[in-house]
Design a protein around this motif. Structure first.
Motif, mmCIF file in Angstrom:
data_model
loop_
_atom_site.group_PDB
_atom_site.id
_atom_site.type_symbol
_atom_site.label_atom_id
_atom_site.label_comp_id
_atom_site.label_asym_id
_atom_site.label_seq_id
_atom_site.Cartn_x
_atom_site.Cartn_y
_atom_site.Cartn_z
ATOM 1 N N PHE A 196 -35.043 -135.999 -27.456
ATOM 2 C CA PHE A 196 -35.145 -135.603 -28.859
ATOM 3 C C PHE A 196 -35.803 -134.231 -28.938
ATOM 4 O O PHE A 196 -36.941 -134.040 -28.518
ATOM 5 N N PHE A 197 -35.070 -133.243 -29.445
ATOM 6 C CA PHE A 197 -35.590 -131.892 -29.607
ATOM 7 C C PHE A 197 -35.200 -131.409 -31.001
ATOM 8 O O PHE A 197 -34.194 -130.739 -31.196
ATOM 9 N N PRO A 198 -35.990 -131.790 -32.018
ATOM 10 C CA PRO A 198 -35.629 -131.431 -33.394
ATOM 11 C C PRO A 198 -35.898 -129.964 -33.690
ATOM 12 O O PRO A 198 -36.619 -129.284 -32.957
ATOM 13 N N ASN A 199 -35.329 -129.488 -34.771
ATOM 14 C CA ASN A 199 -35.733 -128.189 -35.289
ATOM 15 C C ASN A 199 -37.148 -128.316 -35.863
ATOM 16 O O ASN A 199 -37.665 -129.418 -36.029
ATOM 17 N N TRP A 200 -37.778 -127.195 -36.157
ATOM 18 C CA TRP A 200 -39.210 -127.224 -36.466
ATOM 19 C C TRP A 200 -39.544 -126.267 -37.600
ATOM 20 O O TRP A 200 -38.712 -125.470 -38.050
ATOM 21 N N VAL A 201 -40.796 -126.380 -38.048
ATOM 22 C CA VAL A 201 -41.347 -125.433 -39.017
ATOM 23 C C VAL A 201 -42.679 -124.920 -38.468
ATOM 24 O O VAL A 201 -43.364 -125.625 -37.736
ATOM 25 N N ASP A 202 -43.009 -123.700 -38.811
ATOM 26 C CA ASP A 202 -44.252 -123.087 -38.328
ATOM 27 C C ASP A 202 -45.269 -123.109 -39.462
ATOM 28 O O ASP A 202 -45.234 -122.282 -40.365
ATOM 29 N N LEU A 203 -46.171 -124.074 -39.418
ATOM 30 C CA LEU A 203 -47.171 -124.226 -40.468
ATOM 31 C C LEU A 203 -48.567 -123.805 -40.038
ATOM 32 O O LEU A 203 -49.439 -123.575 -40.873
ATOM 33 N N ALA A 204 -48.772 -123.695 -38.722
ATOM 34 C CA ALA A 204 -50.124 -123.441 -38.195
ATOM 35 C C ALA A 204 -50.669 -122.104 -38.689
ATOM 36 O O ALA A 204 -50.019 -121.058 -38.556
ATOM 37 N N GLY A 205 -51.873 -122.134 -39.239
ATOM 38 C CA GLY A 205 -52.543 -120.904 -39.647
ATOM 39 C C GLY A 205 -51.983 -120.250 -40.888
ATOM 40 O O GLY A 205 -52.420 -119.161 -41.270
ATOM 41 N N LYS A 206 -51.010 -120.881 -41.525
ATOM 42 C CA LYS A 206 -50.403 -120.270 -42.711
ATOM 43 C C LYS A 206 -50.989 -120.874 -43.982
ATOM 44 O O LYS A 206 -51.422 -122.026 -44.011
ATOM 45 N N GLU A 207 -50.974 -120.064 -45.030
ATOM 46 C CA GLU A 207 -51.425 -120.563 -46.320
ATOM 47 C C GLU A 207 -50.467 -121.635 -46.829
ATOM 48 O O GLU A 207 -49.305 -121.703 -46.416
ATOM 49 N N LYS A 208 -50.965 -122.448 -47.735
ATOM 50 C CA LYS A 208 -50.091 -123.419 -48.372
ATOM 51 C C LYS A 208 -48.996 -122.676 -49.137
ATOM 52 O O LYS A 208 -49.174 -121.527 -49.538
ATOM 53 N N PRO A 209 -47.840 -123.320 -49.328
ATOM 54 C CA PRO A 209 -46.741 -122.628 -50.007
ATOM 55 C C PRO A 209 -47.085 -122.210 -51.426
ATOM 56 O O PRO A 209 -47.972 -122.789 -52.078
ATOM 57 N N LEU A 210 -46.377 -121.200 -51.904
ATOM 58 C CA LEU A 210 -46.618 -120.648 -53.236
ATOM 59 C C LEU A 210 -46.598 -121.725 -54.312
ATOM 60 O O LEU A 210 -47.395 -121.692 -55.253
ATOM 61 N N ARG A 211 -45.706 -122.667 -54.182
ATOM 62 C CA ARG A 211 -45.542 -123.697 -55.215
ATOM 63 C C ARG A 211 -46.819 -124.516 -55.406
ATOM 64 O O ARG A 211 -47.096 -125.015 -56.487
#
Length: 414
Positions: A196-211
């Protein structure tokens, strides 16, 4: 490790497989590995090479610290099944020759489609005395049959044989969803190979989303969408698999009702089917549909933040063969999602037991129109839906997903 990644899509392409190939290469460079991406000249999703790339046979670029060996391939102006086969075959041929004269890698990662890369990787791995992992983003023969692009027969049987050969020769066969792994089992891929090798998102060290953190709205106003309107956004490739005709049909239903909720459907992207889609919208004189080009990262984030809902669509009969990667980027932006997909598909399975989206089946544009009208009165529920999606998507964090993949490649490295 010396890692070669072999795939047809890479930056500066912004949609589809390219961002994940780029992210994989950059992660391995960060970890100190020697990395080479073997790809082609940018063409997707416009199906058109940039002017500076035309006529080039080979070139090596440095893209954010990654060496990218680019190889010529044929890009048709109008895509058909036959032309797509030629398109992929030319890339496999020129890139195989390029790899043949490179140093021996410790491990080779093949990103499919193209399907032909599996058989080519088997031959190259024998010549170079290395193992290869076959990473599949899209079960190409299954999707072609599901879309009606190819009819069952001798040619499809040949494609399935070619697919099976690529799996047979690989040390590991990876997929981006549980459904794909089940498909490998049905195709008799041995269990010890399946990964299993899913696609990913890079959340580390980032601000919460604008919404979530708040922002000053500006995007919708800039494209003529008023504050009293209810914008819903589709962003990405505009092709056959996306089944975007249902958005025009839903818009037609809304406008026949007078569109009392002032719903606007925004389609931002490029692709082989865009011109036809725009022409059909103009023929129907749809005032509630807005077409935009692909947006850069900052504008894309603003667009998602200001959208009341975001759309993920699939053509009928295709959803069991791929999981749209755009879903992860939408959820990481805390966007509530409205999906169009067959029951029992990977997309709908992701929604089950969650609270970040709702689904309608592809054959029911009137129900899609009904859903949009119903949710236009649920602004607080939509915000909560977005927050739920943001929490759910954390399981696909970049460092975790790519760290596990790195260990998998180390286990087959020579």
């Amino acid at each position: 490790m010396r890692i070669y990644i072999w795939g047809i899509n890479y930056a500066p392409e912004q949609t589809g497989i390219a961002p994940y190939n780029k992210g994989m290469c950059e992660y391995f460079v960060e970890k100190g590995h020697e990395v080479r991406m073997v790809s082609t000249f940018s063409y997707y999703p416009d199906w058109k090479k940039r002017d500076e790339d035309r006529g080039k046979l080979y070139r090596t670029d440095d893209v954010d610290g990654v060496k990218v060996s680019r190889c010529w391939h044929y890009v048709p102006a109008k895509v058909s099944s036959l032309k797509r086969i030629i398109h992929e075959a030319t890339f496999v041929s020129t890139s195989f020759l390029r790899l043949l004269f490179m140093k021996r890698p410790n491990v080779l990662v093949v990103v499919s489609p193209p399907l032909l890369l599996g058989a080519a990787a088997w031959l190259l791995s024998r010549l170079k005395r290395c193992e290869y992992a076959m990473h599949v983003q899209d079960l190409q023969p299954d999707a072609a049959v599901g879309l009606g692009m190819l009819k069952p027969g001798l040619f499809i049987k040949m494609l399935y044989r070619l697919e099976a050969f690529g799996y047979w020769g690989a040390a590991k066969v990876s997929g981006i969803s549980d459904g794909m792994l089940d498909a490998y089992r049905r195709k008799r891929v041995s269990e010890e190979k399946i990964t299993f090798f899913p696609n990913w998102v890079d959340l580390a060290g980032k601000e919460k989303p604008l919404r979530i953190r708040g922002f000053e709205p500006s995007f919708m106003k800039s494209i003529g969408v008023g504050e009293d309107e209810f914008p819903v956004v589709y962003s990405g490739n505009i092709g056959i698999k996306q089944g975007l005709d249902i958005l025009l049909e839903a818009a037609e239903h809304l406008e026949k009702r007078g569109n009392p909720k002032r719903i606007r459907i925004i389609i931002a992207g490029q692709g082989a089917a865009k011109d036809d889609l725009v022409a059909r919208a103009e023929e129907r004189k749809l005032k509630s549909v807005v077409f935009l080009p692909l947006q850069d990262y900052d504008q894309y984030q603003l667009m998602l933040a200001e959208a009341k809902m975001t759309l993920v669509t699939q053509q009928k009969g295709t959803g069991q063969f791929f999981f749209p990667s755009k879903m992860l980027s939408l959820l990481s932006a805390a966007s509530p999602v409205l999906t169009v997909a067959d029951e029992g598909t990977e997309l709908v399975s992701a929604l089950e037991g969650s609270s970040f989206g709702v689904n309608v089946e592809p054959d029911f544009p009137d129900q899609l129109a009904d859903l949009l009208e119903a949710w236009s009165d649920k602004r607080e529920e939509l915000d909560e839906m977005g927050r739920s999606g943001y929490e759910w998507v954390r399981r696909f964090d970049r460092s975790k997903v790519l760290g596990d993949w790195e260990k998998t490649l180390e286990s087959i490295s020579r």
